[in-house]
Design a protein around this motif. Structure first.
Motif, PDB file in Angstrom:
ATOM      1  N   UNK A  96       0.866  -1.181   0.000  1.00 52.32           N
ATOM      2  CA  UNK A  96       0.000   0.000   0.000  1.00 52.32           C
ATOM      3  C   UNK A  96       0.893   1.217   0.000  1.00 52.32           C
ATOM      4  N   UNK A  97       0.513   2.278   0.685  1.00 53.83           N
ATOM      5  CA  UNK A  97       1.308   3.500   0.699  1.00 53.83           C
ATOM      6  C   UNK A  97       2.542   3.345   1.590  1.00 53.83           C
ATOM      7  N   UNK A 268       5.982  -8.389   7.650  1.00 55.81           N
ATOM      8  CA  UNK A 268       5.221  -8.487   8.902  1.00 55.81           C
ATOM      9  C   UNK A 268       5.209  -7.190   9.711  1.00 55.81           C
ATOM     10  N   UNK A 269       6.286  -6.416   9.661  1.00 51.06           N
ATOM     11  CA  UNK A 269       6.327  -5.183  10.454  1.00 51.06           C
ATOM     12  C   UNK A 269       6.315  -3.928   9.602  1.00 51.06           C
ATOM     13  N   UNK A 270       6.798  -4.017   8.366  1.00 51.97           N
ATOM     14  CA  UNK A 270       6.785  -2.854   7.487  1.00 51.97           C
ATOM     15  C   UNK A 270       8.017  -1.982   7.640  1.00 51.97           C
ATOM     16  N   UNK A 271       8.204  -1.086   6.667  1.00 49.16           N
ATOM     17  CA  UNK A 271       9.351  -0.180   6.647  1.00 49.16           C
ATOM     18  C   UNK A 271       8.871   1.264   6.581  1.00 49.16           C
ATOM     19  N   UNK A 278      -0.733   0.504   8.887  1.00 49.92           N
ATOM     20  CA  UNK A 278      -0.807  -0.164   7.587  1.00 49.92           C
ATOM     21  C   UNK A 278       0.149   0.329   6.530  1.00 49.92           C
ATOM     22  N   UNK A 279       0.907   1.358   6.814  1.00 52.14           N
ATOM     23  CA  UNK A 279       1.865   1.856   5.828  1.00 52.14           C
ATOM     24  C   UNK A 279       3.134   0.993   5.841  1.00 52.14           C
ATOM     25  N   UNK A 280       3.811   0.949   4.699  1.00 51.53           N
ATOM     26  CA  UNK A 280       5.159   0.385   4.642  1.00 51.53           C
ATOM     27  C   UNK A 280       5.275  -1.114   4.524  1.00 51.53           C
ATOM     28  N   UNK A 281       4.156  -1.845   4.514  1.00 52.99           N
ATOM     29  CA  UNK A 281       4.249  -3.281   4.319  1.00 52.99           C
ATOM     30  C   UNK A 281       4.776  -3.589   2.930  1.00 52.99           C
TER      31      UNK A 281
END
Length: 376
Positions: A96-97, A268-271, A278-281
């Motif tokens: 996503x974003x 799993x945690x995103x950047x 929900x951002x960064x996955x």
């Protein structure tokens, strides 16, 4: 409206088509008042064309940044460098974003991390290193002893706090590179509406005591805050082993283990920032395509009809068809035909090539075979 430039300086009104939007973001914010008080303008009831949101939407919304040839060249150069240092590179696509550098100071209240020469959003090597380390510390399913040994070998310390019990340090044996887009990136303007800004700012302090504005209650009004984000972004992540020239020494690290932890951390945690919302996955693009395909097939199968019949091969074009009582009920051609053949036992395929039929259950939608199961 004015910008913090020298007096009588002719400021361009917009960034050129091929200009560096990152430089424009950092240097050409012009939503200050005209009285040199350097207060950021806010939209009014009669004039919405001013303020942070207006400036972001005007200059950045739905704009593509980055030169395709430059990004491809840089990605190729980084890949070759990592390979020469006994490392690996792999691209991951945001689900996503994606936001990065929100903590950087900027008049719009939320910053953005721009590569200084390529003019695209990116993650620094230090951020990638911190992402992997945090995953090991908080989420890796292993004993504390094994995790500390991994932290010491990969990053150079058992703990980020030198005063921690059993603290040990050495030179870390992994080098992480900046994570950069491999193709131009589309920017979007997102919005968040914090309700209790004063509580986040002063809550729990002496300043907040006895003040209604700093209490986390439901009488506060939401405050819209616009910020910049990237969509449809694919970043290349690269890492390498620390080199020991003229010694022949190679760190005892399996690159596949590092890539596995990196992939799990991204998925799993995103950047970047706002990962809790929900951002960064990020996910391997091939894996993402497989997941989308699986969802599409599952949706199609939910409406499919389960038919019993004999699966046969058309000798002329190698397509498959389902036959019962001399009637052809369904078909499979091209890649789908090859996919269905691949799941059959070798003996069944030989029988079909010899002109025989193999009894199966077929899941059919609009006369197309989606899935088959051997009849038992």
């Amino acid at each position: 409206m004015t910008a913090p430039l020298y007096a009588n300086c002719d400021k361009p009104t917009n960034c050129d088509k091929d200009g560096n939007l990152g430089l424009w973001f950092e240097r050409f914010f012009d939503q200050y008042d005209d009285h040199r008080h350097w207060e950021v303008l806010k939209p009014t009831t009669h004039n919405h064309q001013m303020g942070n949101a207006y400036w972001l939407l005007k200059h950045f919304s739905n704009k593509k940044v980055g030169d395709a040839k430059q990004l491809a060249s840089h990605a190729q150069a980084q890949m070759k460098l990592a390979d020469s240092l006994q490392g690996k590179s792999h691209a991951f696509k945001a689900s996503w974003h994606f936001v990065t550098g929100m903590g950087n100071p900027h008049p719009v209240e939320n910053g953005f991390a721009w590569h200084p020469t390529l003019g695209v959003p990116y993650l620094t090597g230090a951020a990638v290193k911190g992402l992997v380390r945090s995953y090991i510390e908080n989420w890796l399913d292993d004993t504390q002893e094994n995790k500390q040994q991994l932290l010491l070998q990969w990053f150079g310390s058992t703990d980020k706090n030198p005063s921690a019990d059993g603290y040990a340090s050495q030179a870390g044996e992994l080098v992480f590179f900046d994570a950069l887009p491999i193709s131009p990136v589309t920017l979007v303007v997102d919005i968040m509406t914090p309700h209790m800004g004063k509580w986040y700012e002063k809550g729990g302090t002496d300043q907040a005591a006895g003040t209604a504005e700093a209490v986390p209650a439901d009488w506060h009004d939401p405050v819209p805050v616009s910020f910049l984000a990237a969509q449809d972004i694919t970043l290349q992540f690269s890492f390498a082993l620390r080199q020991y020239p003229n010694t022949g020494k190679r760190p005892a690290i399996e690159l596949a283990d590092v890539m596995d932890v990196l992939e799990r951390a991204l998925e799993q945690t995103g950047a970047g920032g706002k990962t809790a919302t929900g951002y960064g996955g990020m996910i391997d693009p091939e894996k993402q395509q497989q997941q989308v395909k699986a969802l599409q097939e599952a949706a199609a199968l939910s409406d499919a009809e389960r038919l019993e019949g004999y699966l046969k091969i058309n000798a002329r074009n190698q397509s498959l068809y389902l036959e019962r009582s001399g009637q052809q009920l369904a078909f499979a051609t091209g890649n789908k035909s090859a996919e269905l053949l691949a799941i059959l036992p070798e003996a069944s395929v030989k029988a079909m090539k010899a002109g025989k039929g193999v009894k199966v259950y077929a899941y059919v939608a609009k006369k197309e075979m989606l899935k088959i199961e051997l009849f038992e």
